[in-house]
Enzyme design. Structure first.
Site, PDB file in Angstrom:
ATOM      1  N   GLU A 264       0.839  -1.203   0.000  1.00 51.79           N
ATOM      2  CA  GLU A 264       0.000   0.000   0.000  1.00 51.79           C
ATOM      3  C   GLU A 264       0.875   1.255   0.000  1.00 51.79           C
ATOM      4  O   GLU A 264       1.925   1.265   0.645  1.00 51.79           O
ATOM      5  CB  GLU A 264      -0.914   0.005   1.233  1.00 51.79           C
ATOM      6  CG  GLU A 264      -1.879  -1.175   1.221  1.00 51.79           C
ATOM      7  CD  GLU A 264      -2.950  -1.108   2.307  1.00 51.79           C
ATOM      8  OE1 GLU A 264      -2.953  -0.162   3.115  1.00 51.79           O
ATOM      9  OE2 GLU A 264      -3.800  -2.023   2.314  1.00 51.79           O
ATOM     10  N   HIS A 287      -7.923   1.699   1.274  1.00 49.63           N
ATOM     11  CA  HIS A 287      -7.893   1.359   2.720  1.00 49.63           C
ATOM     12  C   HIS A 287      -8.696   2.370   3.557  1.00 49.63           C
ATOM     13  O   HIS A 287      -8.184   3.014   4.468  1.00 49.63           O
ATOM     14  CB  HIS A 287      -6.450   1.267   3.234  1.00 49.63           C
ATOM     15  CG  HIS A 287      -6.325   0.367   4.433  1.00 49.63           C
ATOM     16  ND1 HIS A 287      -5.258  -0.458   4.667  1.00 49.63           N
ATOM     17  CD2 HIS A 287      -7.179   0.134   5.471  1.00 49.63           C
ATOM     18  CE1 HIS A 287      -5.432  -1.129   5.787  1.00 49.63           C
ATOM     19  NE2 HIS A 287      -6.612  -0.793   6.293  1.00 49.63           N
ATOM     20  N   GLY A 290     -11.879   2.152   7.928  1.00 42.92           N
ATOM     21  CA  GLY A 290     -12.122   2.883   9.184  1.00 42.92           C
ATOM     22  C   GLY A 290     -12.123   4.388   8.987  1.00 42.92           C
ATOM     23  O   GLY A 290     -12.081   5.138   9.959  1.00 42.92           O
TER      24      GLY A 290
END
Ligand code: NAD
Length: 404
Positions: A264, A287, A290
């Site tokens: 990433e 990503h 959250g």
């Protein structure tokens, strides 16, 4: 803890303001909040007088740092994963590490449901087309009602996905290595294969472990229904990317949504390089599981509460690297925290300090790990400065604190 207002708190990586407010309310006055991670050398210099350190996902806390961190009392990781912290070294130097495993779980579960809807309706493909001026109007979508979702890993996130999917009319089957509660009407399967062969969409909610890395590969994909859909919001290495690309190309997989990648980018300016990019039936997000306002304030509250509990009561029940002690607040007593190398006879030495002063122990709590022991002692009255000095003088002492 004594002199809390003078203790330095260093919060890196733009930790949510809620945590700052809570630490201030708890009595900390010397709080430095920085908008990003800082270079390792700078942190090595800064850490010397820091009592509480807060980090997110971009800061490595390696062995060398703990040698310099003479005043450090606790670390708060305002994230779920803590793989950048040398947890054992932190423990050996008497520093409990706290994190926030629960606050982002709802956000990840909701993203999974959004992925499910998009994969069945091909929203991501239509969106790509529309941006390129294409009118991809045809009847190639499906409702999720009465489809079967297969959940691998049925704990904090997986079980919430199950409940939401059920509320949307889906059938739920799951596989978990642990004996978890089958919430709702979810049906447990005794093997992963049992899930793969029945599910129309499979979603992964397991940690990255040697036993889970590459769990979705040529063999497990071959056990899925033709045209099955796959979702990964866990970690990139849980799926074998070559196997997934092959299956997307052949049509064995009808679609794939992923929020996570084997490699990433470290910052928004770095390019994402992924083999999935050339498949329009792959839905890719950076990503963001959250990355909701609710998850971020939730994590700030969750971790700040754990840090404050430790500093004000000595509670380590929520620490991830430390002997766990659940403590009631101390009222009308004085409390000493003693962290020491785990070797025989230390408790007797601690108690002899109190005995020599003629002090009656009101209550005492003890827990140990392979490396360290942690003893919390409440006394009704006594010469606290003298006791603290003598407790610190016990040769195996790592850290010792007096709470008023
Ligand atoms: P959890 O620890 O609550 O649940 C993991 C479950 O996986 C456990 O029940 C465990 O028994 C099960 N498991 C372990 N090995 C297994 C195996 N081989 N087969 C089947 N089940 C197995 O974790 P969680 O909070 O539900 O989170 C799941 C994952 O989601 C995390 O590990 C993390 O990597 C990821 N996550 C991603 C984001 C994001 O932003 N995308 C955010 C938070 C968490």
């Amino acid at each position: 803890m004594q002199k809390i207002k003078n203790e330095k708190v260093l919060l890196l990586e733009n930790i949510n303001q809620k945590a700052v407010d809570m630490l201030k309310k708890a009595g900390f006055k010397n709080i430095e909040l920085l908008p990003s991670a800082i270079p390792e050398e700078e942190l090595m210099k800064k850490i010397e007088d820091v009592a509480i350190l807060g980090v997110r996902s971009r800061t490595w806390l390696k062995k060398d740092l703990f040698k310099k961190a003479k005043n450090l009392k606790a670390i708060g990781c305002f994230i779920v994963g803590v793989n950048k912290v040398d947890l054992e070294e932190a423990e050996k130097t008497g520093i409990p590490v706290f994190h926030g495993p629960f606050s982002s779980t709802r956000s990840v579960a909701e993203l999974t449901i959004a992925f499910t809807l998009s994969l069945f309706r091909k929203i991501h493909e239509k969106n790509l087309g529309a941006h390129a001026g294409q009118w991809l109007k045809k009847v190639d979508g499906q409702e999720i009602r009465e489809k079967t979702i297969g959940i691998i890993g049925f704990s904090n996130i997986g079980s919430q996905v199950g409940l939401m999917a059920e509320a949307l009319g889906m059938n739920v089957v799951f596989y978990d290595v642990a004996n978890v509660l089958p919430l709702g009407n979810a049906k447990r399967k005794s093997t992963i294969k049992g899930v793969l062969k029945e599910a129309d969409v499979i979603t992964l909610h397991v940690p990255s472990l040697p036993s889970t890395q590459g769990m979705i590969n040529d063999e497990t994909i071959s056990q899925m229904k033709d045209g099955a859909l796959l979702i990964n919001t866990s970690r990139g290495d849980i799926v074998d990317d070559k196997a997934v690309c092959k299956a997307l190309k052949s049509g064995k997989l009808g679609g794939f949504a992923t929020d996570v990648y084997i490699k990433e980018p470290k910052s928004p300016t770095e390019e994402l390089k992924t083999p999935y990019a050339k498949y329009p039936n792959a839905l890719l997000t950076p990503h963001i599981g959250g990355s909701t306002a609710e998850a971020q304030t939730g994590i700030a509250k969750e971790v700040a509460n754990k840090l404050i509990d430790f500093i004000t009561t000595g509670k380590t029940a929520d620490a991830i690297n430390f002997p766990k002690i659940m403590l009631p607040p101390h009222q009308n007593t004085s409390r000493f925290l003693h962290i020491h190398k785990n070797s025989p006879g230390i408790l007797a030495k601690i108690n002899s300090v109190f005995e020599k002063q003629g002090i009656n122990i009101a209550s005492q709590f003890l827990n140990t790990s392979k490396n360290i022991g942690y003893v919390v002692t409440d006394i009704e009255s006594g010469k606290t400065e003298k006791i603290l000095k003598e407790l610190k003088a016990i040769p195996q002492t790592i850290k010792c604190y007096f709470l008023s």
